[in-house]
Design an enzyme around this catalytic site. Structure first.
Site, PDB file in Angstrom:
ATOM      1  CG  ASN A  45      -2.070  -0.805   1.219  1.00 14.24           C
ATOM      2  OD1 ASN A  45      -2.243  -1.574   0.286  1.00 14.24           O
ATOM      3  ND2 ASN A  45      -2.917  -0.653   2.193  1.00 14.24           N
TER       4      ASN A  45
HETATM    5  O1  PMT Z   1       2.251   6.973   6.117  1.00 14.06           O
HETATM    6  P1  PMT Z   1       1.911   8.315   5.508  1.00 14.06           P
HETATM    7  O2  PMT Z   1       2.517   8.495   4.141  1.00 14.06           O
HETATM    8  O3  PMT Z   1       2.231   9.453   6.442  1.00 14.06           O
HETATM    9  O4  PMT Z   1       0.328   8.340   5.246  1.00 14.06           O
HETATM   10  C1  PMT Z   1      -0.554   8.327   6.327  1.00 14.06           C
HETATM   11  C2  PMT Z   1      -1.782   7.457   6.024  1.00 14.06           C
HETATM   12  C3  PMT Z   1      -2.580   8.085   4.883  1.00 14.06           C
HETATM   13  C4  PMT Z   1      -1.363   6.029   5.654  1.00 14.06           C
HETATM   14  C5  PMT Z   1      -2.606   7.426   7.358  1.00 14.06           C
HETATM   15  O5  PMT Z   1      -3.017   8.717   7.704  1.00 14.06           O
HETATM   16  C6  PMT Z   1      -3.832   6.518   7.222  1.00 14.06           C
HETATM   17  O6  PMT Z   1      -4.874   6.875   6.713  1.00 14.06           O
HETATM   18  N1  PMT Z   1      -3.677   5.252   7.712  1.00 14.06           N
HETATM   19  C7  PMT Z   1      -4.713   4.178   7.546  1.00 14.06           C
HETATM   20  C8  PMT Z   1      -4.544   3.509   6.206  1.00 14.06           C
HETATM   21  C9  PMT Z   1      -5.534   2.407   5.987  1.00 14.06           C
HETATM   22  O7  PMT Z   1      -5.137   1.289   5.766  1.00 14.06           O
HETATM   23  O8  PMT Z   1      -6.811   2.748   6.116  1.00 14.06           O
HETATM   24  P2  PMT Z   1      -8.049   1.740   5.923  1.00 14.06           P
HETATM   25  O9  PMT Z   1      -9.241   2.614   5.894  1.00 14.06           O
HETATM   26  O10 PMT Z   1      -7.821   0.792   4.804  1.00 14.06           O
HETATM   27  O11 PMT Z   1      -8.004   0.881   7.273  1.00 14.06           O
HETATM   28  C10 PMT Z   1      -8.774   1.239   8.418  1.00 14.06           C
HETATM   29  C11 PMT Z   1      -8.019   0.868   9.685  1.00 14.06           C
HETATM   30  O12 PMT Z   1      -7.907  -0.563   9.772  1.00 14.06           O
HETATM   31  C12 PMT Z   1      -6.623   1.437   9.819  1.00 14.06           C
HETATM   32  O13 PMT Z   1      -6.426   1.815  11.168  1.00 14.06           O
HETATM   33  C13 PMT Z   1      -5.718   0.244   9.461  1.00 14.06           C
HETATM   34  O14 PMT Z   1      -4.474   0.296  10.140  1.00 14.06           O
HETATM   35  C14 PMT Z   1      -6.557  -0.928   9.950  1.00 14.06           C
HETATM   36  N2  PMT Z   1      -6.377  -2.197   9.238  1.00 14.06           N
HETATM   37  C15 PMT Z   1      -6.664  -2.300   7.900  1.00 14.06           C
HETATM   38  C16 PMT Z   1      -6.544  -3.520   7.261  1.00 14.06           C
HETATM   39  C17 PMT Z   1      -6.101  -4.653   8.003  1.00 14.06           C
HETATM   40  N3  PMT Z   1      -5.941  -5.812   7.409  1.00 14.06           N
HETATM   41  N4  PMT Z   1      -5.817  -4.518   9.316  1.00 14.06           N
HETATM   42  C18 PMT Z   1      -5.962  -3.327   9.949  1.00 14.06           C
HETATM   43  O15 PMT Z   1      -5.698  -3.218  11.154  1.00 14.06           O
END
Ligand code: PMT
Length: 243
Positions: A45
């Site tokens: 990602n």
């Molecule tokens: O690292 P940078 O370049 O500074 O960018 C920051 C960022 C944009 C990555 C950060 O601000 C951010 O948005 N992080 C979350 C990224 C993400 O995976 O979002 P999501 O909406 O797909 O996931 C939701 C949550 O579930 C997140 O807390 C993620 O860590 C968690 N997750 C997702 C998938 C998975 N298999 N396990 C998880 O724990």
């Protein structure tokens, strides 16, 4: 040696620093995960780790013991932080679950890959002229597993998830708050220019278990890190009072 301006900024920060996180252990995930396709290729990602590392630095400077579980990034860990390097979502999940019990606040900033190849071939997949299809399985949802575990054990640990969205940012943040049993979700619009992935700045909206929604204006990730921690501490107080 760092630039003089950086030394001056650090010195000022240390001298004027609050210590409101003394006694806390903050577990933070940062950066991407990498899921191998074969010995030379992977899917991943976008994520530089900057947001997660900024939170680690802010929490550490405010007195917390910080456990940083990091995917592969090009950043030096902040001083005083315990760093655990991982590659895959499975490794990140195992590191988080191993350190969960000793953590009072858990912040999941990492951009975890949602899919992986179940049986990674031992040898490099040969390139041919034919179309190649990949069969992918879901990776463990670490945030959902941590949310369920905290609820099951009623530990009172504060769980903060992130949400990377390209539309309906607040609605998606509220949905993830409920679905993954978080206390707060920090949502960012990753389609906006100059914020989100890789940039030094971000613009986020906080959705909280209390129903409160707090937009934080565009700022440096390090500045937002302190604001997120301020809201987290206020939220924990409000949740304790309501229990
Ligand atoms: O690292 P940078 O370049 O500074 O960018 C920051 C960022 C944009 C990555 C950060 O601000 C951010 O948005 N992080 C979350 C990224 C993400 O995976 O979002 P999501 O909406 O797909 O996931 C939701 C949550 O579930 C997140 O807390 C993620 O860590 C968690 N997750 C997702 C998938 C998975 N298999 N396990 C998880 O724990």
């Amino acid at each position: 040696l760092p630039e003089p301006a950086r030394i001056a900024e650090f010195t000022l920060r240390v001298l004027t620093q609050r210590h409101d996180l003394d006694g806390e252990t903050v577990l933070i995930t940062a950066g991407p995960t990498r899921e191998p396709l074969d010995p030379v290729r992977f899917i991943s990602n976008r994520s530089s780790g900057k947001m997660g590392y900024a939170l680690a630095e802010a929490a550490s400077e405010r007195g917390a013991r910080v456990l940083l579980v990091s995917g592969p990034v090009q950043l030096d860990p902040p001083a005083g932080v315990e760093l655990m390097r991982v590659q895959t979502a499975r490794e990140m999940r195992d590191a988080v679950m191993e350190r969960l019990a000793e953590s009072s606040i858990i912040i999941k900033t990492a951009a975890v890959a949602d899919y992986h190849v179940a049986n990674v071939p031992k040898q490099k997949v040969k390139k041919t002229a034919m179309r190649l299809s990949l069969e992918l399985d879901p990776t463990p949802d670490i945030l959902a597993e941590v949310g369920a575990e905290i609820e099951r054990r009623a530990t009172g640990q504060l769980l903060i998830g992130f949400a990377a969205e390209t539309e309906n940012v607040v609605a998606e943040a509220k949905r993830k708050l409920q679905a993954k049993k978080c206390d707060m979700v920090v949502a960012n619009d990753v389609s906006a220019d100059g914020t989100g992935f890789e940039s030094d700045e971000n613009e986020v909206v906080l959705a909280m278990r209390t129903g409160e929604v707090a937009p934080l204006g565009r700022a440096a990730k390090r500045v937002l890190a302190d604001q997120i921690l301020d809201h987290a501490m206020q939220l924990r107080l409000a949740l304790h009072k309501s229990r």
